[in-house]
Design a protein around this motif. Sequence first.
Motif, PDB file in Angstrom:
ATOM      1  N   LEU A   1       0.639  -1.150  -0.050  1.00  0.00           N
ATOM      2  CA  LEU A   1       0.109   0.058  -0.033  1.00  0.00           C
ATOM      3  C   LEU A   1       0.841   1.381  -0.068  1.00  0.00           C
ATOM      4  O   LEU A   1       0.623   2.195  -0.830  1.00  0.00           O
ATOM      5  N   VAL A   2       1.799   1.109   0.868  1.00  0.00           N
ATOM      6  CA  VAL A   2       2.567   2.450   0.711  1.00  0.00           C
ATOM      7  C   VAL A   2       3.454   2.521  -0.348  1.00  0.00           C
ATOM      8  O   VAL A   2       3.673   3.550  -0.921  1.00  0.00           O
ATOM      9  N   ASN A   3       3.977   1.626  -0.648  1.00  0.00           N
ATOM     10  CA  ASN A   3       4.769   1.755  -2.255  1.00  0.00           C
ATOM     11  C   ASN A   3       3.863   2.109  -3.382  1.00  0.00           C
ATOM     12  O   ASN A   3       4.282   2.892  -4.202  1.00  0.00           O
ATOM     13  N   SER A   4       2.681   1.841  -3.378  1.00  0.00           N
ATOM     14  CA  SER A   4       1.789   2.360  -4.357  1.00  0.00           C
ATOM     15  C   SER A   4       1.664   3.761  -4.284  1.00  0.00           C
ATOM     16  O   SER A   4       1.363   4.690  -5.112  1.00  0.00           O
ATOM     17  N   VAL A   5       1.490   4.145  -2.990  1.00  0.00           N
ATOM     18  CA  VAL A   5       1.468   5.632  -3.010  1.00  0.00           C
ATOM     19  C   VAL A   5       2.912   6.353  -3.405  1.00  0.00           C
ATOM     20  O   VAL A   5       2.780   7.285  -3.951  1.00  0.00           O
ATOM     21  N   ALA A   6       4.042   5.812  -2.754  1.00  0.00           N
ATOM     22  CA  ALA A   6       5.107   6.328  -3.234  1.00  0.00           C
ATOM     23  C   ALA A   6       5.599   6.288  -4.794  1.00  0.00           C
ATOM     24  O   ALA A   6       6.053   7.346  -5.252  1.00  0.00           O
ATOM     25  N   ASP A   7       4.960   5.300  -5.352  1.00  0.00           N
ATOM     26  CA  ASP A   7       5.180   5.262  -6.872  1.00  0.00           C
ATOM     27  C   ASP A   7       4.020   5.950  -7.585  1.00  0.00           C
ATOM     28  O   ASP A   7       3.969   6.070  -9.021  1.00  0.00           O
ATOM     29  N   GLU A   8       2.886   6.424  -6.939  1.00  0.00           N
ATOM     30  CA  GLU A   8       1.884   7.027  -7.526  1.00  0.00           C
ATOM     31  C   GLU A   8       1.249   6.079  -8.660  1.00  0.00           C
ATOM     32  O   GLU A   8       0.966   6.397  -9.850  1.00  0.00           O
ATOM     33  N   ALA A   9       1.255   4.891  -8.081  1.00  0.00           N
ATOM     34  CA  ALA A   9       0.577   4.048  -9.360  1.00  0.00           C
ATOM     35  C   ALA A   9      -0.784   3.566  -8.780  1.00  0.00           C
ATOM     36  O   ALA A   9      -1.308   3.832  -7.643  1.00  0.00           O
ATOM     37  N   GLY A  10      -1.361   2.640  -9.661  1.00  0.00           N
ATOM     38  CA  GLY A  10      -2.778   2.375  -9.348  1.00  0.00           C
ATOM     39  C   GLY A  10      -3.822   3.359  -9.606  1.00  0.00           C
ATOM     40  O   GLY A  10      -3.642   4.583  -9.593  1.00  0.00           O
TER      41      GLY A  10
ATOM     42  N   ASP B   1       8.091   6.883   1.794  1.00  0.00           N
ATOM     43  CA  ASP B   1       9.250   6.274   1.473  1.00  0.00           C
ATOM     44  C   ASP B   1       9.651   5.745   3.059  1.00  0.00           C
ATOM     45  O   ASP B   1      10.372   5.133   3.431  1.00  0.00           O
ATOM     46  N   PHE B   2       9.465   7.069   3.764  1.00  0.00           N
ATOM     47  CA  PHE B   2      10.111   6.705   5.330  1.00  0.00           C
ATOM     48  C   PHE B   2       9.356   5.638   5.968  1.00  0.00           C
ATOM     49  O   PHE B   2       9.787   4.890   6.845  1.00  0.00           O
ATOM     50  N   VAL B   3       7.981   5.808   5.728  1.00  0.00           N
ATOM     51  CA  VAL B   3       7.003   4.736   6.175  1.00  0.00           C
ATOM     52  C   VAL B   3       7.428   3.404   5.692  1.00  0.00           C
ATOM     53  O   VAL B   3       7.673   2.296   6.521  1.00  0.00           O
ATOM     54  N   ALA B   4       7.548   3.251   4.488  1.00  0.00           N
ATOM     55  CA  ALA B   4       8.134   2.106   3.792  1.00  0.00           C
ATOM     56  C   ALA B   4       9.295   1.431   4.523  1.00  0.00           C
ATOM     57  O   ALA B   4       9.549   0.309   4.972  1.00  0.00           O
ATOM     58  N   MET B   5      10.355   2.319   4.727  1.00  0.00           N
ATOM     59  CA  MET B   5      11.668   1.963   5.288  1.00  0.00           C
ATOM     60  C   MET B   5      11.315   1.495   6.851  1.00  0.00           C
ATOM     61  O   MET B   5      11.970   0.248   7.039  1.00  0.00           O
ATOM     62  N   THR B   6      10.489   2.103   7.504  1.00  0.00           N
ATOM     63  CA  THR B   6      10.255   1.537   8.992  1.00  0.00           C
ATOM     64  C   THR B   6       9.671   0.079   8.671  1.00  0.00           C
ATOM     65  O   THR B   6       9.755  -0.857   9.506  1.00  0.00           O
TER      66      THR B   6
ATOM     67  N   THR C   1      -5.392   6.103   0.937  1.00  0.00           N
ATOM     68  CA  THR C   1      -5.576   7.119   1.851  1.00  0.00           C
ATOM     69  C   THR C   1      -4.703   6.464   3.151  1.00  0.00           C
ATOM     70  O   THR C   1      -4.303   5.331   3.462  1.00  0.00           O
ATOM     71  N   PRO C   2      -4.143   7.550   3.610  1.00  0.00           N
ATOM     72  CA  PRO C   2      -3.264   7.262   5.162  1.00  0.00           C
ATOM     73  C   PRO C   2      -4.041   6.363   6.089  1.00  0.00           C
ATOM     74  O   PRO C   2      -3.353   5.511   6.702  1.00  0.00           O
TER      75      PRO C   2
END
Lengths: 90, 423
Positions: free
Chosen positions: A16-25, A71-76, A30-31
């Motif tokens: 989910l986070v990556n799809s936000v980061a990549d602006e895909a889909g 990206d920060f959320v994804a890293m964690t 939503t957060p």
Amino acid sequence: MAGRAAAEGIRKAIALVNSVADEAGDEEITPTEIAEAIRDCLELSEVDEVPNVRRYLGEALDAVSDGMPADFVAMTLYAALGALREGTPH
Amino acid sequence: MAAPHRVQALPGGARLVVESMPERHSTSVVLMFAGGSRLEDDRLGGVSHFIEHLYFKGTRRRPSSKEIADAIEGVGGFINASTDKELTAYWARVPSEHMNLGVDVLFDIVANSRLDPVDVEKERMVILDELRMYQDQPQEMVQNLFEELIWPGHPLGRDIAGTEESVSRLSRDDILEYADAHYRLPNLVVGAAGSLDVEQTVEGVAKSLSLRADMDGAVSPSAPAPLTGPRVLVRRRETEQAHICLGARALSYMHPDRYALDLLNTVLGEGMSSRLFLNIRERLSLAYDVHSFTQKHRDTGYLGVYIGVDPKKAVDAVNAVLVELRGLGETEVSADELARAKEFTKGRLRLELETTNGVAFWLTYQELLLGEIKTIEEELTLVDAVTASDLKRVADQVLSGPLQMSVIGPFARDSGFRLAIGA
């Protein structure tokens, strides 16, 4: 890997986070949806079987609440996933 | 068996180390001065490095940098210098029949430099550009930040080139005073290796000594204070990769366990058969570049790991590296792994000593910093004597100290990194 269900839950949150980061889909993620996915993981008792997994998930949830970059959320979340992996003998 | 080198005391307290390598075509000469950036206080930060640059700008006999370069390059030779934290070295490698020229040019630049005020200002601009260039090189910069963490508030934790502030402020008088205090004969070891005649070399170098012999104003280096706990330093930059250094204080080059530390470093992260490469890069695909390294000084040192990684995988990669580090203190390395590390270390040392320059530096470094010279056979014997239990003991000792971590990347928070090392 220790905590197979937890690992699957974290992977779902990462996706989910990556799809936000990549602006895909087509649909906007939503957060709230990301936070829900992380909370689902936190409800699993497996996350207490390996040190630090719960703390990384908590950090990720805080980061979502604070509006930190995806990206920060994804890293964690990757750190939580990695901690699960390291909880399993190689 | 007699040692292949000879150590000769010279007038004024300087020393000469010389080794004949009759099958070579070149001779290398090194002038190595004890000191370096470790002896500088904050106000004088970068002065050793500044002096090293200025010495190539011109002497009374060779008034420009071109004339200095022409003297050596005119015979096909090489001349250069480097400043380190505990020493400064000037060296020339020339066809052997021109060894006296090499000695003459090197002593000319360290004893007769003009230090022209115009050159001082020009070189100041060059050094400031050099310092700014490092800001654009995160792989270099992250190591400098790591050293700030390892030796906080100590000259060892400062960039050898100083800071923009200190370099901007250094006056020509500061430079003259510092050079006069440190470029003296008791601080000097001369090394020469190549197809040379030992007696003629001793005579030629002794005649060239034109520095002051007394040691007024010599400063003893202070020891860094103990670390109080684990720390993380994140420098936010919108880089594509995260650059991370983590590690702990380790052993000095005087410590008897230094060979075990070097082998530990080899097992951990030197080369493509190391644990970090095989596990972090090949098995987990977490990082493109991951390796370990050591730095040793007279009374301190460190073992560090560098990771170049996708920012999203940064904390995960750190945790995976920590698993490898902990593993070294928990289980002895296998006999096979230890044997491979020894062959790697011994092979690299032999390769390093193939050139006259390599031998001249090896001898000079040992005489200046260690106060004694081991032959390559003695060194290889000490490497061979290390056991798997020595490695485990040293790993345990080093990794029981507080971990330090520097990070450069697009990170708004340091919480994940702090959690990883308990900072």
